[in-house]
Structures are given as C-alpha cells and as structure tokens.
Motif scaffolding. Structure first.
Motif, PDB file in Angstrom:
ATOM      1  N   ALA A   7       0.832  -1.201   0.000  1.00 18.90           N
ATOM      2  CA  ALA A   7       0.000   0.000   0.000  1.00 18.90           C
ATOM      3  C   ALA A   7       0.864   1.248   0.000  1.00 18.90           C
ATOM      4  CB  ALA A   7      -0.935  -0.015   1.208  1.00 18.90           C
ATOM      5  N   GLU A   8       1.925   1.235   0.775  1.00 14.88           N
ATOM      6  CA  GLU A   8       2.821   2.391   0.812  1.00 14.88           C
ATOM      7  C   GLU A   8       3.514   2.588  -0.540  1.00 14.88           C
ATOM      8  OE1 GLU A   8       5.459   1.754   4.055  1.00 14.88           O
ATOM      9  OE2 GLU A   8       3.971   2.332   5.579  1.00 14.88           O
ATOM     10  N   GLN A   9       3.881   1.483  -1.162  1.00 19.03           N
ATOM     11  CA  GLN A   9       4.537   1.568  -2.469  1.00 19.03           C
ATOM     12  C   GLN A   9       3.573   2.109  -3.519  1.00 19.03           C
ATOM     13  OE1 GLN A   9       6.102  -2.151  -3.881  1.00 19.03           O
ATOM     14  NE2 GLN A   9       6.913  -1.288  -5.779  1.00 19.03           N
ATOM     15  N   ASP A  10       2.345   1.642  -3.490  1.00 17.83           N
ATOM     16  CA  ASP A  10       1.354   2.114  -4.459  1.00 17.83           C
ATOM     17  C   ASP A  10       1.015   3.584  -4.236  1.00 17.83           C
ATOM     18  OD1 ASP A  10       1.255  -0.352  -5.676  1.00 17.83           O
ATOM     19  OD2 ASP A  10      -0.387  -1.074  -4.418  1.00 17.83           O
ATOM     20  N   LEU A  11       0.985   4.002  -2.993  1.00 19.75           N
ATOM     21  CA  LEU A  11       0.785   5.422  -2.703  1.00 19.75           C
ATOM     22  C   LEU A  11       1.915   6.253  -3.292  1.00 19.75           C
ATOM     23  CD1 LEU A  11      -0.488   5.614   1.006  1.00 19.75           C
ATOM     24  CD2 LEU A  11      -1.586   6.659  -0.987  1.00 19.75           C
ATOM     25  N   HIS A  12       3.122   5.749  -3.150  1.00 14.71           N
ATOM     26  CA  HIS A  12       4.292   6.455  -3.692  1.00 14.71           C
ATOM     27  C   HIS A  12       4.212   6.562  -5.214  1.00 14.71           C
ATOM     28  CE1 HIS A  12       8.407   7.894  -3.955  1.00 14.71           C
ATOM     29  NE2 HIS A  12       8.672   6.938  -4.851  1.00 14.71           N
ATOM     30  N   LEU A  13       3.781   5.486  -5.863  1.00 17.55           N
ATOM     31  CA  LEU A  13       3.658   5.504  -7.326  1.00 17.55           C
ATOM     32  C   LEU A  13       2.636   6.543  -7.789  1.00 17.55           C
ATOM     33  CD1 LEU A  13       3.755   1.683  -8.156  1.00 17.55           C
ATOM     34  CD2 LEU A  13       5.523   3.385  -8.654  1.00 17.55           C
ATOM     35  N   LEU A  14       1.492   6.544  -7.142  1.00 15.87           N
ATOM     36  CA  LEU A  14       0.441   7.496  -7.510  1.00 15.87           C
ATOM     37  C   LEU A  14       0.862   8.931  -7.207  1.00 15.87           C
ATOM     38  CD1 LEU A  14      -2.768   5.597  -6.366  1.00 15.87           C
ATOM     39  CD2 LEU A  14      -2.228   6.325  -8.695  1.00 15.87           C
ATOM     40  N   CYS A  15       1.501   9.112  -6.056  1.00 12.44           N
ATOM     41  CA  CYS A  15       1.946  10.453  -5.681  1.00 12.44           C
ATOM     42  C   CYS A  15       2.994  10.966  -6.670  1.00 12.44           C
ATOM     43  CB  CYS A  15       2.511  10.435  -4.258  1.00 12.44           C
ATOM     44  SG  CYS A  15       2.896  12.067  -3.593  1.00 12.44           S
ATOM     45  N   SER A  16       3.883  10.089  -7.114  1.00 14.76           N
ATOM     46  CA  SER A  16       4.906  10.472  -8.100  1.00 14.76           C
ATOM     47  C   SER A  16       4.257  10.867  -9.414  1.00 14.76           C
ATOM     48  CB  SER A  16       5.891   9.321  -8.316  1.00 14.76           C
ATOM     49  OG  SER A  16       6.565   8.998  -7.114  1.00 14.76           O
ATOM     50  N   GLU A  17       3.233  10.120  -9.818  1.00 16.21           N
ATOM     51  CA  GLU A  17       2.523  10.426 -11.069  1.00 16.21           C
ATOM     52  C   GLU A  17       1.838  11.789 -10.986  1.00 16.21           C
ATOM     53  OE1 GLU A  17       1.250   9.990 -14.920  1.00 16.21           O
ATOM     54  OE2 GLU A  17       2.619   8.674 -13.823  1.00 16.21           O
ATOM     55  N   SER A  18       1.347  12.122  -9.797  1.00 15.76           N
ATOM     56  CA  SER A  18       0.622  13.389  -9.639  1.00 15.76           C
ATOM     57  C   SER A  18       1.547  14.596  -9.726  1.00 15.76           C
ATOM     58  CB  SER A  18      -0.107  13.407  -8.295  1.00 15.76           C
ATOM     59  OG  SER A  18       0.808  13.450  -7.216  1.00 15.76           O
ATOM     60  N   GLN A  19       2.852  14.384  -9.625  1.00 18.82           N
ATOM     61  CA  GLN A  19       3.802  15.498  -9.682  1.00 18.82           C
ATOM     62  C   GLN A  19       4.001  16.009 -11.111  1.00 18.82           C
ATOM     63  OE1 GLN A  19       4.855  16.701  -6.744  1.00 18.82           O
ATOM     64  NE2 GLN A  19       3.626  15.048  -5.850  1.00 18.82           N
ATOM     65  N   PHE A  20       3.640  15.190 -12.102  1.00 25.08           N
ATOM     66  CA  PHE A  20       3.814  15.596 -13.498  1.00 25.08           C
ATOM     67  C   PHE A  20       2.588  16.384 -13.946  1.00 25.08           C
ATOM     68  CE2 PHE A  20       6.357  11.732 -12.991  1.00 25.08           C
ATOM     69  CZ  PHE A  20       7.588  12.173 -13.447  1.00 25.08           C
TER      70      PHE A  20
END
Length: 337
Positions: A7-20
């Motif tokens: 869950a933490e990893q998936d949150l990180h992936l989504l959060c990284s995507e939102s930075q673009f």
C-alpha cells in the motif's frame, strides 16, 4: 488484502505520477484504476463497534474537550500517532485495534476520491447544508468547500481556478503520506471502508459546526452500515474558550476494557458475604464499557464481625478514646460472665 508495504509503495507511485503537471489528473486516474485491481477485497469491518482498548490509551486531553453527552458515555477518545496520518490511524484503530491499516486506508480513500469526482463535487453533506450569511443569503457550495474542505495551499489560488481543478488538487493531497486530512478525506474514507463516520467537533459556535460535527455515510449507503466515531482534537488543548478552536489531531472513540473493584463485607446478622453497591461506576471516570458497581471502603460501623480487628489500626486521639471505651465494654462483659 495486501500488506502495508504494498500500500505504501502504491501510494508512492500514484503520488509520483501526480507530480507531473503535463500528464494531468486523467493520468493519475488511469494509473489508480490499474492499481485498484489489487484491492478488490473489501475492508473487513466486522469488528467495528466491538474493538475495546485499555484505559491506559485514553487521550486525556481529547477527553477534556469531549462535549457532555450521554451518547458518548460508553466510549472514550483513544490516543493516535500524530504523524499526519491521524485520520487513518483513528479509523484503523476502530477497525482492527491498531494503526497497521493506516496506509491502505489512505490509498483506498484516494481511489474513492479520484474515481468519483462528480459525486464529491456535489456531496449531500455540503449541498444540504444551509448556512445563511448576515445579508440573508445562503452560502454557495464553492464557499463552503473553500472554508472547510480545501486546504490552505489550495485556498490561496482557488478564486483564480475553476472549482473542478481545485477539487482535483485537493484530491491529490490525499496521496501524500503524512499530509493533513480534512472533510473531503473524511467523506472519501466513509465510502472506502463502507462505514458511517460520525464526527465530533468541540466548538459548537463554529459557523460550519453542522458540517464539522456531521455524520458522513458511504456513497453506496446500505440499509445499515457500521458506525465509526472520530473526534477533532488539539494536542495542546483549548486553553482560551473565547477564541475559535483549531484542531490538529483526530482520535477515535472506542469502548474500554477493564473491571471495577468490588468491596465485599460480612454481615453480622446472616454471616454471609454480600456486596452492597453504594457507588455506580461513572462512565467517564471509571470504565465506560463495564457494567459493575462497588461500595465504599468499609468504615468502623460497617465492619460487622471484623470490628474487633480495628483495635490494631486506631491511632488518632479520637480513635484512642473509642479504643478505651471498647476495652471498658469488653471488661464489663467479662465481669458479668
């Protein structure tokens, strides 16, 4: 259900995507739809309402802010970790008794908000809220979102943006671990765990008290949903009650474990033990979840057959006089026999 690390990893992936910024909100929606396929199993809320906590975990500061209400007599505010995830920590404790599910609850709340923007832009709790200004006009929906739902960063630019863009930006805040949560996240959390969330807000004078102290039902509300109670609080308390209350923490309200001590005495008449409750446990100061009673510690007049043993404990001046009278009485009894 996946492990917390996933869950933490998936949150990180989504959060990284939102930075673009160039990819836009639609790219985050697309990625969240792919990740969400691993979280199709609903959260197990079968223990909600039956999870009990030890009295040592009671948040005394929050307890001092709890409004006097018989509704809360059987539940008490429980401490949560103040790491920015306190809303999800509070929900996790209500579901399983600890905070291990906080990351997954944040992730599932993000899924809910990202994929149901239309519903949350017209949430019933906001649409049905009727607040009249001094001029006699009703507050528009956007103003309520601006005051109570959008965080401070978004508020600075909300007037220059479209409402839809502001809501999307607030939604993406949910992806950030340790980011403060507000009303929008509470709305999404209720649907993510399929529970009704009852909020408690200490300041009754707040203009938006009906919203902050409201009850938030799941988007797909059933005839009955488990109820989780969460309180807005402040770790430093509310020292000046003449000023507005500023919350910085969420805590759950849960029943407590434990039993009260019961004093037992021996009756001099029937020579059998019995408990004579003269004090009923106070729900706030004792153990709210326990149905028990206790009596006061026995005094001289209530000791019955144990009365002679008090001669060893009488030390004060007045007790010495009583001791002397008892000895004289026993000497008189001996002389008569």
């Amino acid at each position: 259900m996946l492990m917390i690390a996933d869950a933490e990893q998936d949150l990180h992936l989504l959060c990284s995507e939102s930075q673009f910024k160039a990819s836009g909100f639609s790219a985050v929606q697309k990625l969240s739809t792919q990740i969400q396929t691993s979280y199709t199993t609903p959260i197990d809320t079968s223990q909600v309402g039956s999870v009990k906590m030890p009295r040592t975990l009671v948040d005394e500061m929050a307890r001092s802010l709890l409004p006097e209400n018989k509704t809360y007599s059987a539940i008490q505010p429980i401490k949560t970790t103040g790491d920015g995830n306190c809303l999800f920590n509070a929900a996790s404790k209500s579901i399983c008794g600890n905070e291990r599910m906080a990351s997954e609850l944040r992730l599932r709340t993000s899924f809910e908000l990202i994929n149901n923007q239309e519903f949350y832009s017209n949430h019933p709790a906001v649409i049905e809220l009727k607040i009249v200004t001094q001029s006699g006009k009703l507050w528009p929906k956007a103003s309520i979102y601006d005051v109570a739902i959008f965080n401070n960063i978004i508020k600075k630019g909300v007037t220059a943006r479209r409402f839809e863009e502001a809501l999307q930006t607030e939604t993406l805040v949910t992806l950030k671990k340790c980011a403060f949560s507000g009303i929008l996240q509470i709305m999404g959390l209720a649907s993510a765990i399929n529970c009704t969330i009852k909020m408690i807000y200490p300041d009754k004078r707040h203009t938006l008290h009906d919203l902050l102290n409201g009850t938030f039902k799941p988007r797909l509300c059933q005839s009955w949903n488990p109820v989780i109670t969460i309180m807005w609080t402040n770790v430093g308390g509310w020292l000046d009650r003449t000023r507005s209350f500023h919350p910085n923490q969420f805590v759950p309200l849960l029943p407590l474990t434990g039993n009260c001590n019961v004093w037992t005495t021996v009756s001099s008449k029937n020579k059998r033990k019995r408990s004579s409750p003269s004090h009923t446990c106070d729900e706030k100061t004792d153990y709210p979840s326990a149905t028990c009673s206790r009596t006061k510690k026995p005094g001289l007049r209530h000791l019955g057959d144990f009365f002679p043993s008090t001669l060893r404990t009488l030390t004060s001046f007045q007790d010495r006089n009583l001791q002397r009278q008892i000895i004289q009485y026993k000497d008189l009894q001996n002389s008569l026999t």
